[in-house]
Design a protein around this motif. Structure first.
Motif, PDB file in Angstrom:
ATOM      1  N   MET A   1       0.845  -1.177   0.000  1.00  0.00           N
ATOM      2  CA  MET A   1       0.000   0.000   0.000  1.00  0.00           C
ATOM      3  C   MET A   1       0.886   1.234   0.000  1.00  0.00           C
ATOM      4  O   MET A   1       1.868   1.292   0.723  1.00  0.00           O
ATOM      5  CB  MET A   1      -0.894  -0.019   1.245  1.00  0.00           C
ATOM      6  CG  MET A   1      -1.592   1.294   1.501  1.00  0.00           C
ATOM      7  SD  MET A   1      -2.530   1.326   3.032  1.00  0.00           S
ATOM      8  CE  MET A   1      -4.101   0.847   2.411  1.00  0.00           C
ATOM      9  N   GLN A   2       0.539   2.213  -0.825  1.00  0.00           N
ATOM     10  CA  GLN A   2       1.293   3.451  -0.869  1.00  0.00           C
ATOM     11  C   GLN A   2       0.756   4.442   0.153  1.00  0.00           C
ATOM     12  O   GLN A   2      -0.453   4.590   0.318  1.00  0.00           O
ATOM     13  CB  GLN A   2       1.217   4.070  -2.258  1.00  0.00           C
ATOM     14  CG  GLN A   2       2.046   3.348  -3.283  1.00  0.00           C
ATOM     15  CD  GLN A   2       2.168   4.153  -4.563  1.00  0.00           C
ATOM     16  OE1 GLN A   2       1.275   4.898  -4.927  1.00  0.00           O
ATOM     17  NE2 GLN A   2       3.282   3.992  -5.243  1.00  0.00           N
ATOM     18  N   LEU A   3       1.686   5.114   0.835  1.00  0.00           N
ATOM     19  CA  LEU A   3       1.336   6.131   1.813  1.00  0.00           C
ATOM     20  C   LEU A   3       1.880   7.472   1.349  1.00  0.00           C
ATOM     21  O   LEU A   3       3.036   7.572   0.926  1.00  0.00           O
ATOM     22  CB  LEU A   3       1.944   5.797   3.172  1.00  0.00           C
ATOM     23  CG  LEU A   3       1.603   4.440   3.762  1.00  0.00           C
ATOM     24  CD1 LEU A   3       2.373   4.234   5.055  1.00  0.00           C
ATOM     25  CD2 LEU A   3       0.117   4.341   4.005  1.00  0.00           C
ATOM     26  N   VAL A   4       1.060   8.495   1.437  1.00  0.00           N
ATOM     27  CA  VAL A   4       1.483   9.844   1.051  1.00  0.00           C
ATOM     28  C   VAL A   4       2.279  10.450   2.202  1.00  0.00           C
ATOM     29  O   VAL A   4       1.798  10.501   3.333  1.00  0.00           O
ATOM     30  CB  VAL A   4       0.265  10.731   0.710  1.00  0.00           C
ATOM     31  CG1 VAL A   4       0.713  12.160   0.415  1.00  0.00           C
ATOM     32  CG2 VAL A   4      -0.507  10.156  -0.464  1.00  0.00           C
ATOM     33  N   VAL A   5       3.507  10.903   1.912  1.00  0.00           N
ATOM     34  CA  VAL A   5       4.335  11.541   2.927  1.00  0.00           C
ATOM     35  C   VAL A   5       4.476  13.043   2.673  1.00  0.00           C
ATOM     36  O   VAL A   5       5.001  13.769   3.514  1.00  0.00           O
ATOM     37  CB  VAL A   5       5.723  10.887   3.049  1.00  0.00           C
ATOM     38  CG1 VAL A   5       5.598   9.468   3.572  1.00  0.00           C
ATOM     39  CG2 VAL A   5       6.483  10.921   1.742  1.00  0.00           C
ATOM     40  N   GLY A   6       4.011  13.487   1.507  1.00  0.00           N
ATOM     41  CA  GLY A   6       4.072  14.907   1.200  1.00  0.00           C
ATOM     42  C   GLY A   6       3.413  15.214  -0.128  1.00  0.00           C
ATOM     43  O   GLY A   6       3.091  14.312  -0.902  1.00  0.00           O
ATOM     44  N   ARG A   7       3.184  16.507  -0.339  1.00  0.00           N
ATOM     45  CA  ARG A   7       2.622  16.972  -1.614  1.00  0.00           C
ATOM     46  C   ARG A   7       3.412  18.195  -2.039  1.00  0.00           C
ATOM     47  O   ARG A   7       3.607  19.131  -1.262  1.00  0.00           O
ATOM     48  CB  ARG A   7       1.150  17.348  -1.452  1.00  0.00           C
ATOM     49  CG  ARG A   7       0.482  17.744  -2.796  1.00  0.00           C
ATOM     50  CD  ARG A   7      -0.981  18.114  -2.601  1.00  0.00           C
ATOM     51  NE  ARG A   7      -1.158  19.338  -1.849  1.00  0.00           N
ATOM     52  CZ  ARG A   7      -1.037  20.576  -2.344  1.00  0.00           C
ATOM     53  NH1 ARG A   7      -0.740  20.762  -3.599  1.00  0.00           N
ATOM     54  NH2 ARG A   7      -1.234  21.631  -1.567  1.00  0.00           N
ATOM     55  N   ILE A   8       3.876  18.176  -3.278  1.00  0.00           N
ATOM     56  CA  ILE A   8       4.644  19.309  -3.789  1.00  0.00           C
ATOM     57  C   ILE A   8       3.693  20.478  -4.025  1.00  0.00           C
ATOM     58  O   ILE A   8       2.644  20.324  -4.645  1.00  0.00           O
ATOM     59  CB  ILE A   8       5.392  18.938  -5.083  1.00  0.00           C
ATOM     60  CG1 ILE A   8       6.436  17.869  -4.780  1.00  0.00           C
ATOM     61  CG2 ILE A   8       6.043  20.181  -5.704  1.00  0.00           C
ATOM     62  CD1 ILE A   8       7.208  17.377  -5.980  1.00  0.00           C
ATOM     63  N   GLY A   9       4.091  21.625  -3.497  1.00  0.00           N
ATOM     64  CA  GLY A   9       3.293  22.834  -3.639  1.00  0.00           C
ATOM     65  C   GLY A   9       3.909  23.768  -4.666  1.00  0.00           C
ATOM     66  O   GLY A   9       4.528  23.337  -5.638  1.00  0.00           O
ATOM     67  N   ARG A  10       3.792  25.039  -4.407  1.00  0.00           N
ATOM     68  CA  ARG A  10       4.256  26.057  -5.358  1.00  0.00           C
ATOM     69  C   ARG A  10       5.786  26.127  -5.366  1.00  0.00           C
ATOM     70  O   ARG A  10       6.436  25.750  -4.403  1.00  0.00           O
ATOM     71  CB  ARG A  10       3.657  27.401  -5.001  1.00  0.00           C
ATOM     72  CG  ARG A  10       4.055  27.887  -3.634  1.00  0.00           C
ATOM     73  CD  ARG A  10       3.456  29.246  -3.314  1.00  0.00           C
ATOM     74  NE  ARG A  10       3.697  29.603  -1.940  1.00  0.00           N
ATOM     75  CZ  ARG A  10       4.874  29.926  -1.426  1.00  0.00           C
ATOM     76  NH1 ARG A  10       5.928  29.931  -2.168  1.00  0.00           N
ATOM     77  NH2 ARG A  10       4.999  30.248  -0.151  1.00  0.00           N
ATOM     78  N   PRO A  11       6.317  26.643  -6.462  1.00  0.00           N
ATOM     79  CA  PRO A  11       7.761  26.882  -6.512  1.00  0.00           C
ATOM     80  C   PRO A  11       8.143  27.979  -5.520  1.00  0.00           C
ATOM     81  O   PRO A  11       7.325  28.819  -5.153  1.00  0.00           O
ATOM     82  CB  PRO A  11       8.006  27.368  -7.945  1.00  0.00           C
ATOM     83  CG  PRO A  11       6.791  27.010  -8.709  1.00  0.00           C
ATOM     84  CD  PRO A  11       5.670  26.960  -7.735  1.00  0.00           C
ATOM     85  N   HIS A  12       9.406  27.957  -5.103  1.00  0.00           N
ATOM     86  CA  HIS A  12       9.935  28.991  -4.213  1.00  0.00           C
ATOM     87  C   HIS A  12      11.167  29.584  -4.888  1.00  0.00           C
ATOM     88  O   HIS A  12      12.169  28.893  -5.067  1.00  0.00           O
ATOM     89  CB  HIS A  12      10.298  28.399  -2.855  1.00  0.00           C
ATOM     90  CG  HIS A  12      10.847  29.408  -1.903  1.00  0.00           C
ATOM     91  ND1 HIS A  12      10.037  30.253  -1.181  1.00  0.00           N
ATOM     92  CD2 HIS A  12      12.121  29.726  -1.571  1.00  0.00           C
ATOM     93  CE1 HIS A  12      10.798  31.035  -0.427  1.00  0.00           C
ATOM     94  NE2 HIS A  12      12.066  30.732  -0.653  1.00  0.00           N
ATOM     95  N   GLY A  13      11.079  30.829  -5.290  1.00  0.00           N
ATOM     96  CA  GLY A  13      12.195  31.469  -5.970  1.00  0.00           C
ATOM     97  C   GLY A  13      12.263  31.060  -7.430  1.00  0.00           C
ATOM     98  O   GLY A  13      11.325  30.490  -7.980  1.00  0.00           O
ATOM     99  N   VAL A  14      13.413  31.354  -8.044  1.00  0.00           N
ATOM    100  CA  VAL A  14      13.561  31.115  -9.479  1.00  0.00           C
ATOM    101  C   VAL A  14      14.520  29.973  -9.811  1.00  0.00           C
ATOM    102  O   VAL A  14      14.712  29.647 -10.967  1.00  0.00           O
ATOM    103  CB  VAL A  14      14.024  32.406 -10.207  1.00  0.00           C
ATOM    104  CG1 VAL A  14      12.970  33.484 -10.097  1.00  0.00           C
ATOM    105  CG2 VAL A  14      15.372  32.877  -9.682  1.00  0.00           C
ATOM    106  N   ARG A  15      15.095  29.329  -8.798  1.00  0.00           N
ATOM    107  CA  ARG A  15      16.102  28.294  -9.048  1.00  0.00           C
ATOM    108  C   ARG A  15      15.557  26.872  -8.941  1.00  0.00           C
ATOM    109  O   ARG A  15      16.325  25.923  -8.871  1.00  0.00           O
ATOM    110  CB  ARG A  15      17.266  28.480  -8.087  1.00  0.00           C
ATOM    111  CG  ARG A  15      18.005  29.768  -8.352  1.00  0.00           C
ATOM    112  CD  ARG A  15      19.321  29.811  -7.633  1.00  0.00           C
ATOM    113  NE  ARG A  15      20.004  31.049  -7.962  1.00  0.00           N
ATOM    114  CZ  ARG A  15      20.482  31.862  -7.061  1.00  0.00           C
ATOM    115  NH1 ARG A  15      20.384  31.586  -5.782  1.00  0.00           N
ATOM    116  NH2 ARG A  15      21.098  32.961  -7.440  1.00  0.00           N
TER     117      ARG A  15
END
Length: 166
Positions: A1-15
């Motif tokens: 079973m897969q468990l969610v450990v995080g969700r990618i949100g918005r970018p931070h900065g330009v790099r």
């Protein structure tokens, strides 16, 4: 079973750094530099963490192959997942991970079948969502007084509901 450990949100900065909504109790382990993490949808990963830092309470990650804001933005909403087999069981006999509870058969202390745990909600108080045949789901607070027994080996959870709960 897969468990969610995080969700990618918005970018931070330009790099190419991305913010991460952390959904694990051990972010230092799960998001260690050099770690490879599977994704949902699978086509966006796996991702490899090249850098990690905290900024104003937010986890920021540098990911391999993500060097600009536009590339980082394409990952927005991607779930970071691990296999449940990677999660160490707790030493506390009264502490359970959500994936251990989901799928358990729920019975009352008198042996009456109630249904099956389909979800665990965390809104200040942990609450079990129990699917019942032909009825609305039951919401049962996950406290020792109402859930005196959890038997993972037999796949069953015993509830002692007050009148009107079910």
């Amino acid at each position: 079973m897969q468990l969610v450990v995080g969700r990618i949100g918005r970018p931070h900065g330009v790099r190419g750094e991305v913010t991460v909504e952390v959904r694990t109790d051990d972010p230092e382990l799960r998001f260690a530099v050099g770690a490879s993490i599977a994704t949902d949808p699978p086509g966006r990963g796996p991702i490899v963490i090249e850098g990690r830092r905290w900024h104003k309470g937010n986890l920021l990650l540098v990911l391999a192959g993500v060097a600009d804001r536009d590339t980082a933005d394409q990952l927005r909403g991607t779930m970071l997942v691990i296999d449940s087999a990677e999660v160490e069981p707790s030493d506390d006999p009264d502490e359970f991970h959500d994936h251990q509870l989901i799928g358990l058969t729920v019975v009352t202390t008198s042996g009456e079948q109630v249904g099956e745990v389909t979800d665990v909600l965390h809104h200040g108080q942990d609450v079990l969502v129990v699917a019942r045949a032909g009825q609305d789901d039951a919401l049962i607070p996950f406290v020792k007084a109402l859930v005196p027994e959890v038997d993972l080996e037999d796949g069953r959870l015993v509830v002692d509901p007050p009148e009107g709960l079910l």
